[in-house]
Write a protein that holds these residues in place. Structure first.
Motif, PDB file in Angstrom:
ATOM      1  N   ASP A  29      -4.163  53.640  70.511  1.00  0.00           N
ATOM      2  CA  ASP A  29      -2.601  53.741  70.356  1.00  0.00           C
ATOM      3  C   ASP A  29      -2.298  54.360  68.812  1.00  0.00           C
ATOM      4  O   ASP A  29      -1.531  55.241  68.772  1.00  0.00           O
ATOM      5  N   MET A  30      -2.985  53.870  67.812  1.00  0.00           N
ATOM      6  CA  MET A  30      -2.590  54.265  66.488  1.00  0.00           C
ATOM      7  C   MET A  30      -3.005  55.755  66.206  1.00  0.00           C
ATOM      8  O   MET A  30      -2.259  56.396  65.631  1.00  0.00           O
ATOM      9  N   MET A  31      -3.911  56.283  66.894  1.00  0.00           N
ATOM     10  CA  MET A  31      -4.250  57.668  66.852  1.00  0.00           C
ATOM     11  C   MET A  31      -3.150  58.426  67.274  1.00  0.00           C
ATOM     12  O   MET A  31      -2.754  59.634  66.784  1.00  0.00           O
ATOM     13  N   TRP A  38      -5.736  60.788  60.865  1.00  0.00           N
ATOM     14  CA  TRP A  38      -4.367  61.451  60.091  1.00  0.00           C
ATOM     15  C   TRP A  38      -4.445  62.945  60.121  1.00  0.00           C
ATOM     16  O   TRP A  38      -3.555  63.605  60.462  1.00  0.00           O
ATOM     17  N   LEU A  39      -5.600  63.385  60.242  1.00  0.00           N
ATOM     18  CA  LEU A  39      -5.566  64.743  60.246  1.00  0.00           C
ATOM     19  C   LEU A  39      -5.451  65.721  61.634  1.00  0.00           C
ATOM     20  O   LEU A  39      -5.353  66.854  61.638  1.00  0.00           O
ATOM     21  N   TRP A  40      -5.976  65.093  62.508  1.00  0.00           N
ATOM     22  CA  TRP A  40      -6.072  65.591  63.789  1.00  0.00           C
ATOM     23  C   TRP A  40      -4.756  66.281  64.069  1.00  0.00           C
ATOM     24  O   TRP A  40      -4.795  67.434  64.638  1.00  0.00           O
ATOM     25  N   ALA A  41      -3.685  65.573  64.098  1.00  0.00           N
ATOM     26  CA  ALA A  41      -2.319  66.188  64.408  1.00  0.00           C
ATOM     27  C   ALA A  41      -1.994  67.520  63.803  1.00  0.00           C
ATOM     28  O   ALA A  41      -1.479  68.462  64.378  1.00  0.00           O
ATOM     29  N   PRO A  42      -1.914  67.513  62.441  1.00  0.00           N
ATOM     30  CA  PRO A  42      -1.680  68.607  61.851  1.00  0.00           C
ATOM     31  C   PRO A  42      -2.704  69.881  61.383  1.00  0.00           C
ATOM     32  O   PRO A  42      -2.247  70.824  61.198  1.00  0.00           O
ATOM     33  N   THR A  43      -3.678  69.482  62.281  1.00  0.00           N
ATOM     34  CA  THR A  43      -4.653  70.439  62.284  1.00  0.00           C
ATOM     35  C   THR A  43      -5.286  71.125  63.705  1.00  0.00           C
ATOM     36  O   THR A  43      -5.856  72.181  63.643  1.00  0.00           O
ATOM     37  N   ILE A  44      -5.060  70.243  64.627  1.00  0.00           N
ATOM     38  CA  ILE A  44      -5.651  70.835  66.096  1.00  0.00           C
ATOM     39  C   ILE A  44      -5.242  72.088  66.443  1.00  0.00           C
ATOM     40  O   ILE A  44      -3.888  72.305  66.528  1.00  0.00           O
ATOM     41  N   ARG A  45      -6.173  72.812  66.902  1.00  0.00           N
ATOM     42  CA  ARG A  45      -5.672  74.158  67.475  1.00  0.00           C
ATOM     43  C   ARG A  45      -7.111  74.648  68.144  1.00  0.00           C
ATOM     44  O   ARG A  45      -8.169  74.594  67.567  1.00  0.00           O
ATOM     45  N   ARG A  46      -6.801  75.560  69.013  1.00  0.00           N
ATOM     46  CA  ARG A  46      -7.944  76.200  69.664  1.00  0.00           C
ATOM     47  C   ARG A  46      -8.513  77.605  68.951  1.00  0.00           C
ATOM     48  O   ARG A  46      -7.357  78.347  68.315  1.00  0.00           O
ATOM     49  N   GLU A  47      -9.434  77.757  68.423  1.00  0.00           N
ATOM     50  CA  GLU A  47      -9.740  78.745  67.696  1.00  0.00           C
ATOM     51  C   GLU A  47      -9.622  80.195  68.191  1.00  0.00           C
ATOM     52  O   GLU A  47      -9.806  80.286  69.368  1.00  0.00           O
ATOM     53  N   GLY A  48      -8.757  80.995  67.633  1.00  0.00           N
ATOM     54  CA  GLY A  48      -8.334  82.051  68.191  1.00  0.00           C
ATOM     55  C   GLY A  48      -7.216  82.342  69.019  1.00  0.00           C
ATOM     56  O   GLY A  48      -6.716  83.300  69.559  1.00  0.00           O
TER      57      GLY A  48
END
Length: 392
Positions: free
Chosen positions: A41-43, A2-12
């Protein structure tokens, strides 16, 4: 997952692209009711949708994601405890289900049955939960096709919880019966206390020891994804016509296509029902859903769905941080894009970026005499800094 989508980003960095490789993708059709259950698929599906709450990856408890707050009232003597202050826990000697609460569904008349109609005597419950949604819910939260979230989305989820397991329903699906039987064995009633702001009471004999896990949000996230009332309506129309089915079990029994909202033969069928619905403004469960969804919303929703389909070529919409731009079943490739109208900041769940495991030091006498006072000092830190008292 669940957390990957609202948190994923490259540092800086702000923005950017990311390529993710997985062993399997687009393994089975995508639909929120009974589509693919493959983790790969669910990810991706979870990235396009959201629940009303967010799991804490370290404690397993819920945090509010779309909720403002909640109350949990349980029968006195039950072992229930609250950790977070967004949930107010209290105890009562007896919890009575009000006569105007919905307790069942009449699939023939397509309406909810109240406790007063069904029960000869008042019924009690072991647990009552009350969820409070924010006042700006219907403006702040949008579906990917531009439609504002509405109480109709909540109602569609409530109805489908009951209707698909009723033999008198044109949408009856035998595969839905076991889950419904489990649900109804402890369910005692639900009541929409306020439509705007949205407040919902739920009565049940099911509870967990953690109050945070003992709430019912009725947010329209189904077994296999999030669903808007208007896109689900198209699937229901196709199922009633015998052209598609939400579940693999029913599609096999009907000898028809397993419904997909993203690609394949389902697209042309759903598009034909969209044209039909747009022309006459008809919706499933009109006897109940029609009381909460005005005609202008019906017209706007179907117009948005048409524009979305013309642009994206599919009918999958959620309210999550990413939207599905395109799915390529042959190439086994999916393209997700950032949803610019997503209301949360990228840092909202940054607190979960690493486990905040405290370091504890204890100082005091190693030996004390019975009856004498002893003083111990405890230091609780994280990475050398005092641990926030509010988080202890």
């Amino acid at each position: 997952a669940w957390l990957w989508a609202p948190t994923i980003r490259r540092e800086g960095e702000v923005g950017g692209e990311l390529t993710i490789a997985m062993p399997s993708i687009l393994t089975e059709p995508w639909n929120p009711i009974a589509g693919t259950n493959w983790i790969y698929d669910m990810m991706l599906i979870r990235g396009t949708g959201e629940m009303a709450t967010m799991y804490d990856p370290y404690t397993g408890l819920f945090w509010p994601r779309r909720l403002e707050s909640a109350e949990v009232i349980v029968q006195e003597g039950l072992p229930v405890f609250a950790t977070h202050d967004w949930v107010d826990l209290s105890f009562e000697a007896e919890i009575t289900v009000p006569d105007d609460a919905w307790v069942d569904w009449d699939a023939t008349e397509q309406r909810f049955l109240t406790a007063g109609e069904v029960n000869e005597e008042p019924v009690t419950a072991l647990r009552k939960s009350v969820v409070y949604y924010p006042e700006d819910l219907y403006e702040a939260v949008k579906w990917h096709d531009g439609s504002n979230f509405s109480i109709g989305d909540i109602l569609m989820g409530m109805i489908l919880t009951f209707d698909q397991a009723k033999e008198d329903s044109p949408y009856f699906d035998e595969a839905m019966v076991p889950a419904f039987d489990s649900f109804i064995s402890s369910f005692r009633g639900v009541k929409i206390v306020s439509e705007d702001p949205l407040v919902i009471e739920t009565y049940s004999d099911f509870y967990q020891m953690d109050a945070e896990m003992s709430i019912d949000s009725w947010w329209p996230y189904f077994t296999q994804g999030q669903g808007a009332w208007h896109t689900l309506a198209l699937g229901l129309m196709a199922e009633e016509a015998g052209e598609l089915a939400f579940s693999a079990d029913k599609s096999e029994k009907m000898d028809t296509e397993w419904l997909s909202l993203i690609a394949g033969p389902s697209m042309e069928i759903l598009a034909s029902h969209l044209a039909e619905a747009s022309a006459d403004g008809t919706i499933p469960y009109a006897a109940t859903l029609g009381e909460f969804v005005p005609e202008d919303e019906i017209a706007a929703r179907f117009a948005n769905a048409q524009e979305w389909y013309d642009t994206m070529g599919h009918f999958l919409v959620g309210t999550g941080p990413f939207y599905l731009e395109r799915a390529f079943p042959v190439e086994k490739t999916v393209v997700l894009q950032r949803f610019e109208d997503y209301p949360d900041s990228a840092s909202r769940w940054a607190m979960f970026s690493e486990a905040r495991i405290a370091e504890v030091e204890l100082d005091g006498p190693g030996l004390i005499n019975q009856g004498q006072e002893a003083v111990f000092e405890v230091w609780v830190t994280f990475e050398g800094e005092p641990y926030p008292a509010d988080d202890i």
